[in-house]
Design a protein around this motif. Structure first.
Motif, PDB file in Angstrom:
ATOM      1  N   PHE A 153      -6.523  -3.889  -2.799  1.00  0.00           N
ATOM      2  CA  PHE A 153      -6.276  -2.955  -1.699  1.00  0.00           C
ATOM      3  C   PHE A 153      -6.874  -3.475  -0.395  1.00  0.00           C
ATOM      4  O   PHE A 153      -6.229  -3.435   0.658  1.00  0.00           O
ATOM      5  CB  PHE A 153      -6.874  -1.590  -2.039  1.00  0.00           C
ATOM      6  CG  PHE A 153      -6.756  -0.585  -0.925  1.00  0.00           C
ATOM      7  CD1 PHE A 153      -5.554   0.065  -0.699  1.00  0.00           C
ATOM      8  CD2 PHE A 153      -7.832  -0.305  -0.104  1.00  0.00           C
ATOM      9  CE1 PHE A 153      -5.436   0.984   0.331  1.00  0.00           C
ATOM     10  CE2 PHE A 153      -7.726   0.613   0.931  1.00  0.00           C
ATOM     11  CZ  PHE A 153      -6.518   1.260   1.143  1.00  0.00           C
ATOM     12  N   THR A 157      -3.775  -4.794   1.825  1.00  0.00           N
ATOM     13  CA  THR A 157      -3.397  -3.834   2.882  1.00  0.00           C
ATOM     14  C   THR A 157      -4.275  -3.944   4.113  1.00  0.00           C
ATOM     15  O   THR A 157      -4.126  -3.142   5.036  1.00  0.00           O
ATOM     16  CB  THR A 157      -3.476  -2.386   2.351  1.00  0.00           C
ATOM     17  OG1 THR A 157      -4.848  -2.049   2.100  1.00  0.00           O
ATOM     18  CG2 THR A 157      -2.678  -2.218   1.074  1.00  0.00           C
ATOM     19  N   LEU A 168       0.732  -7.453  -0.473  1.00  0.00           N
ATOM     20  CA  LEU A 168       0.061  -6.735  -1.548  1.00  0.00           C
ATOM     21  C   LEU A 168       0.298  -7.414  -2.897  1.00  0.00           C
ATOM     22  O   LEU A 168      -0.649  -7.662  -3.653  1.00  0.00           O
ATOM     23  CB  LEU A 168       0.573  -5.289  -1.592  1.00  0.00           C
ATOM     24  CG  LEU A 168      -0.077  -4.366  -2.614  1.00  0.00           C
ATOM     25  CD1 LEU A 168      -1.499  -4.042  -2.208  1.00  0.00           C
ATOM     26  CD2 LEU A 168       0.734  -3.089  -2.761  1.00  0.00           C
ATOM     27  N   VAL A 258      -0.405   4.044   0.409  1.00  0.00           N
ATOM     28  CA  VAL A 258      -1.826   3.951   0.070  1.00  0.00           C
ATOM     29  C   VAL A 258      -2.178   4.945  -1.030  1.00  0.00           C
ATOM     30  O   VAL A 258      -2.876   4.620  -1.991  1.00  0.00           O
ATOM     31  CB  VAL A 258      -2.696   4.187   1.324  1.00  0.00           C
ATOM     32  CG1 VAL A 258      -4.165   4.362   0.932  1.00  0.00           C
ATOM     33  CG2 VAL A 258      -2.561   3.027   2.294  1.00  0.00           C
ATOM     34  N   LEU A 261      -0.760   3.796  -4.356  1.00  0.00           N
ATOM     35  CA  LEU A 261      -1.536   2.671  -4.878  1.00  0.00           C
ATOM     36  C   LEU A 261      -2.840   3.151  -5.504  1.00  0.00           C
ATOM     37  O   LEU A 261      -3.249   2.675  -6.572  1.00  0.00           O
ATOM     38  CB  LEU A 261      -1.829   1.671  -3.766  1.00  0.00           C
ATOM     39  CG  LEU A 261      -0.650   0.809  -3.303  1.00  0.00           C
ATOM     40  CD1 LEU A 261      -1.051  -0.014  -2.088  1.00  0.00           C
ATOM     41  CD2 LEU A 261      -0.196  -0.112  -4.427  1.00  0.00           C
ATOM     42  N   THR A 265      -3.681   2.778  -9.425  1.00  0.00           N
ATOM     43  CA  THR A 265      -4.887   2.039  -9.809  1.00  0.00           C
ATOM     44  C   THR A 265      -5.785   2.881 -10.706  1.00  0.00           C
ATOM     45  O   THR A 265      -6.285   2.409 -11.738  1.00  0.00           O
ATOM     46  CB  THR A 265      -5.668   1.609  -8.552  1.00  0.00           C
ATOM     47  OG1 THR A 265      -4.857   0.751  -7.755  1.00  0.00           O
ATOM     48  CG2 THR A 265      -6.948   0.879  -8.934  1.00  0.00           C
TER      49      THR A 265
END
Length: 359
Positions: A153, A157, A168, A258, A261, A265
Motif C-alpha cells: 500500500f 499507492t 500497485l 483504498v 485494498l 488485505t
C-alpha cells in the motif's frame, strides 16, 4: 468479428440458484463431516449437530461421546473453516479484479500469501518445535501478511496519493518475490527436516489446524467485509466502466480503491493465517459466477461466496480421501481441479472479463 450473446440468470433464476446452493452447502457440510478415517452416517452427523445447536433439547438419543467428539471437536470446525475460507477468498478475488480491472487478479496478487508464508515459516524454523504451536504460527502468518499489505500500500499507492493499479500490482509482485526468497532461504537453512516439512506443507495450504477458537476472528472479519462490500456494490459496478467514467458519475475512485485494498488485505490475511496459501479459488470462482450473473456485484458477491464455500469443502474431502491415510495439501487439489477448469472457461469464445459479449 462475430459476437455471441451471453444469457445471464434472470432474477427468478438467481433466487432459485441461490436457494439450491444453500441446500447444497448444508448437504456438503454434513457429508464432509461424515467422511473420514472413521465413516459416520450423515444422519448421525445431522443429529449430533442439531443436538449441540439446541443444547440437548433435540435428539437426546444421539451417538456416544466419542462419536460426538469426532464430529463436533474435530471434523465440523475443519469443514466450517473450509467453507469460510472458500467464501472469503472468492470475495477477495472479486474485489481485487474490480480494483485492478484485471481478469487474472486474485487475492494473492499483492503478495499477501508470500508475506504470510514467510511469517509462518519464520516461526516454525526459528522457534523450538516443542514450544511452537498453531497459535504462534497463525500469529506469525497474520503479521507477515499485514506487513506485506502495508508495504504494498505504501509503495504502490504512494501512501494513498495515487490510484494507479499498474504500480500497485508491480509493487505486489516485487515484494512477493522478496518474501518468497526469504521463505525459501529459511526452509533451506533449517537444521531440522521436520521443521522444513512442516513449513513446506503449510505454504500450500491445509485445514488441519482448525479449532473452534480460531474460527471466530476470520468469521468476524468476513462478515464485516461482506456487509461493507454489499453497501459498495453499486460503486463496484461503476468502477468496471473505467476510472474516468466513475469520477464523472460522482464516485471517489481513490477513496473506494483504498478502502477495497484495506478490506481485501485484512480478510486475506486473516484467512491465510489459519489455512496457509490456498490458490485458484479467488481466481476461478468469480469467473464462473460472472458467466451466470454478469458483473452485477450484489449478485456476484453472494453467488461467489456460496460456490467458493462448496468448492473448498469438496476439495478438502478429496485431499483427505484420495490417498488415505495420507492427507494431501488442499492447495494441490484446488490447483489441479481449478486450473483445467479455468483453461476451459477462458477458451470459450463468448467469455470475457465482466461477463460482457465478445468474440
Amino acid at each position: 468479428m462475430i459476437k455471441n450473446k451471453i444469457r445471464h440468470w434472470t432474477k427468478r433464476n438467481f433466487l432459485l440458484g441461490v436457494s439450491v446452493l444453500i441446500v447444497l452447502l448444508i448437504l456438503s457440510i454434513v457429508i464432509a463431516v461424515a467422511i473420514g478415517s472413521t465413516y459416520i452416517a450423515p444422519r448421525e452427523v445431522y443429529k449430533a449437530i442439531i443436538y449441540k445447536l439446541t443444547n440437548g433439547l433435540m435428539y437426546k438419543d444421539t451417538s456416544d461421546a466419542m462419536v460426538m467428539a469426532i464430529i463436533w471437536e474435530i471434523r465440523l470446525p475443519r469443514v466450517l473453516l473450509g467453507a469460510l475460507c472458500g467464501a472469503g477468498l472468492a470475495l477477495c478475488g472479486i474485489l481485487m479484479q474490480c480494483v485492478t480491472k484485471n481478469p487474472i487478479a486474485e487475492p494473492y496478487v499483492l503478495g499477501l500469501s508470500s508475506g504470510a508464508s514467510c511469517g509462518a515459516v519464520a516461526v516454525i524454523v526459528l522457534g523450538s518445535m516443542s514450544s511452537v504451536g498453531i497459535t504462534s504460527i497463525t500469529m506469525g502468518a497474520f503479521l507477515g501478511a499485514i506487513l506485506t499489505g502495508i508495504l504494498v500500500f505504501a509503495i504502490g499507492t504512494q501512501l494513498g496519493r495515487t490510484s494507479s493499479t499498474t504500480r500497485l500490482v508491480l509493487s505486489g509482485m516485487a515484494i512477493s518475490t522478496i518474501f518468497s526468497a526469504l521463505t525459501n532461504l529459511l526452509i533451506y537453512v533449517s537444521p531440522n527436516t521436520n521443521q522444513a516439512k512442516t513449513a513446506l506443507f503449510w505454504t500450500v495450504g491445509s485445514l488441519g489446524g482448525a479449532k473452534w477458537e480460531i474460527l471466530l476472528f476470520p468469521f468476524i472479519i468476513f462478515c464485516i467485509v461482506m456487509i461493507i462490500t454489499f453497501f459498495l456494490s453499486k460503486s463496484l459496478d461503476i468502477l468496471l466502466v473505467g476510472d474516468t467514467s466513475a469520477i464523472i458519475l460522482g464516485i471517489n475512485v481513490k477513496w473506494i480503491k483504498v478502502l477495497l485494498l484495506l478490506l481485501t488485505t485484512l480478510l486475506t490475511s486473516a484467512l491465510i493465517a489459519v489455512t496457509g496459501s490456498i490458490g485458484f479459488i479467488g481466481l476461478v470462482v468469480p469467473h464462473i459466477c460472472r458467466t451466470l450473473v454478469g458483473s452485477d456485484h450484489k449478485k456476484l458477491i453472494l453467488l461467489s461466496s456460496l460456490i467458493g464455500a462448496i468448492f473448498l469443502i469438496g476439495s478438502d474431502v478429496m485431499a483427505r480421501g484420495l490417498f488415505p491415510p495420507l492427507e494431501l495439501p488442499i492447495g494441490i487439489i484446488t490447483a489441479l481441479v481449478g486450473g483445467p477448469f479455468f483453461l476451459y472457461l477462458i477458451s470459450k469464445k463468448n467469455y470475457s472479463f465482466g461477463g460482457n459479449e465478445t468474440c
